[in-house]
Design an enzyme around this catalytic site. Structure first.
Site, PDB file in Angstrom:
ATOM      1  N   ARG A  60       0.824  -1.197   0.000  1.00 27.45           N
ATOM      2  CA  ARG A  60       0.000   0.000   0.000  1.00 27.45           C
ATOM      3  C   ARG A  60       0.870   1.264   0.000  1.00 27.45           C
ATOM      4  O   ARG A  60       2.027   1.235   0.402  1.00 27.45           O
ATOM      5  CB  ARG A  60      -0.925   0.028   1.223  1.00 27.45           C
ATOM      6  CG  ARG A  60      -2.031  -1.016   1.196  1.00 27.45           C
ATOM      7  CD  ARG A  60      -2.883  -0.943   2.457  1.00 27.45           C
ATOM      8  NE  ARG A  60      -2.154  -1.394   3.634  1.00 27.45           N
ATOM      9  CZ  ARG A  60      -1.627  -0.605   4.549  1.00 27.45           C
ATOM     10  NH1 ARG A  60      -1.709   0.710   4.430  1.00 27.45           N
ATOM     11  NH2 ARG A  60      -0.997  -1.103   5.607  1.00 27.45           N
ATOM     12  N   LYS A 200      -8.790  -1.914   0.722  1.00 22.54           N
ATOM     13  CA  LYS A 200      -8.591  -1.027   1.849  1.00 22.54           C
ATOM     14  C   LYS A 200      -9.300   0.314   1.653  1.00 22.54           C
ATOM     15  O   LYS A 200      -9.638   0.988   2.635  1.00 22.54           O
ATOM     16  CB  LYS A 200      -7.105  -0.812   2.105  1.00 22.54           C
ATOM     17  CG  LYS A 200      -6.406  -2.044   2.679  1.00 22.54           C
ATOM     18  CD  LYS A 200      -7.102  -2.569   3.940  1.00 22.54           C
ATOM     19  CE  LYS A 200      -6.322  -3.731   4.564  1.00 22.54           C
ATOM     20  NZ  LYS A 200      -7.070  -4.341   5.701  1.00 22.54           N
ATOM     21  N   HIS A 219     -10.738  -3.654  12.267  1.00 24.15           N
ATOM     22  CA  HIS A 219      -9.688  -4.284  11.466  1.00 24.15           C
ATOM     23  C   HIS A 219      -9.324  -5.571  12.180  1.00 24.15           C
ATOM     24  O   HIS A 219      -8.382  -5.633  12.971  1.00 24.15           O
ATOM     25  CB  HIS A 219      -8.479  -3.357  11.354  1.00 24.15           C
ATOM     26  CG  HIS A 219      -7.435  -3.848  10.402  1.00 24.15           C
ATOM     27  ND1 HIS A 219      -6.094  -3.570  10.549  1.00 24.15           N
ATOM     28  CD2 HIS A 219      -7.531  -4.598   9.281  1.00 24.15           C
ATOM     29  CE1 HIS A 219      -5.412  -4.126   9.566  1.00 24.15           C
ATOM     30  NE2 HIS A 219      -6.265  -4.762   8.784  1.00 24.15           N
ATOM     31  N   SER A 239      -1.566  -5.966   9.424  1.00 21.79           N
ATOM     32  CA  SER A 239      -1.082  -7.004   8.510  1.00 21.79           C
ATOM     33  C   SER A 239       0.192  -7.626   9.061  1.00 21.79           C
ATOM     34  O   SER A 239       1.094  -6.924   9.526  1.00 21.79           O
ATOM     35  CB  SER A 239      -0.800  -6.403   7.127  1.00 21.79           C
ATOM     36  OG  SER A 239      -1.980  -5.912   6.548  1.00 21.79           O
ATOM     37  N   LYS A 243      -3.760 -12.358  11.926  1.00 22.41           N
ATOM     38  CA  LYS A 243      -5.234 -12.375  11.877  1.00 22.41           C
ATOM     39  C   LYS A 243      -5.751 -13.531  11.030  1.00 22.41           C
ATOM     40  O   LYS A 243      -6.631 -14.285  11.444  1.00 22.41           O
ATOM     41  CB  LYS A 243      -5.775 -11.060  11.306  1.00 22.41           C
ATOM     42  CG  LYS A 243      -5.546  -9.839  12.157  1.00 22.41           C
ATOM     43  CD  LYS A 243      -6.382  -8.654  11.690  1.00 22.41           C
ATOM     44  CE  LYS A 243      -6.280  -8.384  10.205  1.00 22.41           C
ATOM     45  NZ  LYS A 243      -4.914  -8.065   9.769  1.00 22.41           N
ATOM     46  N   THR A 244      -5.223 -13.654   9.814  1.00 21.61           N
ATOM     47  CA  THR A 244      -5.695 -14.701   8.901  1.00 21.61           C
ATOM     48  C   THR A 244      -5.344 -16.087   9.435  1.00 21.61           C
ATOM     49  O   THR A 244      -6.181 -16.983   9.491  1.00 21.61           O
ATOM     50  CB  THR A 244      -5.086 -14.497   7.504  1.00 21.61           C
ATOM     51  OG1 THR A 244      -5.505 -13.229   6.995  1.00 21.61           O
ATOM     52  CG2 THR A 244      -5.542 -15.591   6.552  1.00 21.61           C
ATOM     53  N   ASP A 258     -10.364 -10.332   7.956  1.00 21.68           N
ATOM     54  CA  ASP A 258      -9.716  -9.022   7.970  1.00 21.68           C
ATOM     55  C   ASP A 258     -10.589  -7.850   8.405  1.00 21.68           C
ATOM     56  O   ASP A 258     -10.110  -6.962   9.083  1.00 21.68           O
ATOM     57  CB  ASP A 258      -9.136  -8.716   6.584  1.00 21.68           C
ATOM     58  CG  ASP A 258      -8.133  -7.578   6.598  1.00 21.68           C
ATOM     59  OD1 ASP A 258      -7.340  -7.500   7.550  1.00 21.68           O
ATOM     60  OD2 ASP A 258      -8.145  -6.759   5.669  1.00 21.68           O
ATOM     61  N   ARG A 324       1.063 -12.474  -1.704  1.00 17.80           N
ATOM     62  CA  ARG A 324      -0.271 -12.793  -1.190  1.00 17.80           C
ATOM     63  C   ARG A 324      -1.074 -13.630  -2.173  1.00 17.80           C
ATOM     64  O   ARG A 324      -0.746 -13.709  -3.365  1.00 17.80           O
ATOM     65  CB  ARG A 324      -1.051 -11.508  -0.877  1.00 17.80           C
ATOM     66  CG  ARG A 324      -0.504 -10.717   0.302  1.00 17.80           C
ATOM     67  CD  ARG A 324      -1.299  -9.463   0.543  1.00 17.80           C
ATOM     68  NE  ARG A 324      -0.783  -8.709   1.678  1.00 17.80           N
ATOM     69  CZ  ARG A 324      -1.275  -8.772   2.908  1.00 17.80           C
ATOM     70  NH1 ARG A 324      -2.283  -9.576   3.168  1.00 17.80           N
ATOM     71  NH2 ARG A 324      -0.766  -8.038   3.875  1.00 17.80           N
TER      72      ARG A 324
END
Length: 532
Positions: A60, A200, A219, A239, A243-244, A258, A324
């Site tokens: 990003r 995002k 988030h 990130s 989390k995933t 997410d 990713r």
């Protein structure tokens, strides 16, 4: 030429965008892959995946995100965190981007953001790249074909990577731009092929709109006990904090990985897919996510692969450490059919501590939970943003500062109200370093993290003996079966315990310095637990 199924009253022409080449509306996955291959946007991978690279930008560009400052937004945006753009600059940007688009082919996807119909936002995403259309089709929620007749976009996103902004003319920072205009209900993205900007931008949009409806945008990932949505857990984190990985527990039902909302009706996923990091991904450690990398339609982004065998190299970060894969939620066998959950019973805040100071898990009081939520301490992991090549300790308020258009206290107060109203046990989980800081210590063992989380979620950890951490004041379990007791006391994992004490003192001071900005805006109980 118009291709695909769409209500004629909702064409781009009716939105004032004319003179384009072929416009492909709501193509399904095989057609999007066919178009991407035809245009040389990527390579067909094993199982029917699409292998793509994003060129110059593999993460990003948060400094290039701008919000239009107008009479309606001037008092509601957190301007210290969001770069402003004038309405006139946005108008010129829009006019020049639309002129640039003339004669070119574009792909339109009409999608939903939000699994709860009560709070759903209808979003139209216009992309220059066919694989971007496939990506956002995975990541947002796909209407039934019958629902597309009469679809009326609440917001429109136009993503045109080949367009370069002019900072002086368009009132932005560089030739890369993400411009959000809440009044015109439009988002413009130019100068970057990184697909994460699409999703995002939608998250930032929902973070602006939903608080006014009493919904806490989060988030976080989320799951619930199998057959029992009342037993819902949410996992906050930036990130790279897990989390995933941690929410994809085969013993629980995955709600999403997410972005979620917490309303008075319960919790719900904003998205319809997952965007998982693949660096060092293995079939042994994460079989479900690994399996998606050979499923039809999965977008494989910025991964090195063998040009003959098409085998993926999960350890080669030559292109980026932020490699990713994007896939629909149903690719995970234990994913929820509804993407809805109950009111969170457990709230987990994930941090990646590059200092190696924090324990693998700690129990927080409600006031401590608010303190750590507003602090948002973690480490930016290599690759998630441009220029980040190794973990950087940082404070990202609400565990998502780059996506927060409103002041942190707005989200903190919402979370505080939800916890107070519905009750939740709060935990801080460190997935970062132990035995030393980054460069000396090692990453927290995933097996230990999973064991501690399982015990927290099934309630058994509550029966353990706890000690009060001398640095942060939260409670830490003294022992748990199957977990090395030394791991639960970070000081004992350091060869030089005096060095640990110095590092801990440094981190405590960093917390104190950071939290000073919130002190005037918070309740006395939260102020009372502030450290340092």
């Amino acid at each position: 030429m118009t291709t695909g199924r769409v209500n004629p009253s909702q064409r781009l022409e009716d939105q004032g965008i004319t003179g384009l080449g072929n416009v492909y509306y709501n193509l399904v996955e095989p057609a999007l892959i066919e178009q991407a291959l035809k245009r040389g946007e990527g390579t067909l991978g094993k199982g029917g995946t699409i292998l793509v690279t994003t060129g110059k930008y593999t993460g990003r560009s948060p400094k290039d995100k701008h919000v239009v400052k107008s009479d309606t937004t001037k008092d509601s945006i957190w301007w210290e965190n969001n770069a402003e753009m004038s309405p006139e600059g946005f108008d010129r940007l829009y006019q020049d981007m639309v002129a640039h688009m003339e004669g070119r082919d574009y792909f339109v996807q009409d999608l939903y953001a939000g699994a709860d119909p009560e709070y759903r936002l209808d979003v139209r995403v216009v992309t220059e790249l066919a694989w971007h259309g496939l990506f956002i089709r995975h990541l947002l929620r796909r209407p039934d074909r019958s629902e597309l007749d009469g679809f009326a976009p609440g917001f429109t996103i136009i993503n045109c990577p080949s367009f370069k902004a002019d900072p002086e003319k368009h009132d932005c920072r560089s030739d890369t731009v993400i411009a959000m205009n809440f009044d015109r209900k439009m988002i413009l993205i130019g100068g970057t092929e990184y697909a994460g900007e699409n999703k995002k931008s939608v998250f930032t949009l929902l973070n602006y709109l939903l608080p006014e409806k009493g919904v806490m945008p989060m988030h976080c990932s989320a799951n619930h006990a199998i057959g029992n949505p009342v037993d819902t857990a949410v996992f906050f984190g930036l990130s790279g904090t897990g989390k995933t990985t941690l929410s994809a527990d085969p013993g629980r039902t995955l709600i999403g990985d997410d972005e979620h909302g917490w309303s008075d009706r319960g919790s719900f996923n904003f998205e319809g897919g997952c965007y998982a990091k693949t660096i060092n991904l293995s079939a042994e450690a994460e079989p479900e996510i690994y399996a998606t990398t050979q499923k039809f339609g999965t977008v494989i982004e910025n991964m090195v692969f063998d040009p003959e065998t098409l085998d993926l190299d999960f350890d080669d970060d030559t292109l980026t450490a932020n490699m990713r894969c994007a896939y629909p939620l149903e690719f995970i066998s234990n994913a929820s059919d509804t993407a809805l959950g109950g009111h969170p019973k457990n709230v987990i805040m994930l941090t990646c501590d590059a200092f190696g100071v924090l324990p693998p898990i700690a129990r927080l009081t409600p006031a401590q939970a608010m303190y750590h939520f507003l602090s948002g301490f973690t480490s930016k992991v290599a690759g998630t943003e441009r220029g980040v090549t190794e973990p950087e300790p940082t404070f990202s308020t609400c565990f998502g500062a780059p996506f927060m258009p409103r002041r942190p206290e707005v989200y903190g107060k919402l979370l505080q109200e939800k916890i107070a109203t519905y009750g939740a046990t709060c935990w801080l989980v460190n997935t970062g370093w132990t035995g030393g800081a980054y460069g000396t210590g090692s990453r927290m063992p995933i097996k230990a993290t999973r064991a501690l989380l399982t015990a927290a979620l099934d309630g058994s950890l509550a029966d353990a003996e706890f000690r009060k951490d001398p640095n942060f004041g939260f409670e830490v379990p003294v022992s748990m079966q199957g977990v090395d007791a030394k791991l639960l006391d970070p000081r004992q994992t350091w060869a030089d315990q005096a060095a640990y004490d110095a590092q801990a003192a440094k981190l405590v001071q960093m917390f104190a310095n950071n939290f000073a900005q919130y002190a005037p805006h918070i309740d006395d109980d939260v102020r009372a637990v502030a450290i340092g």
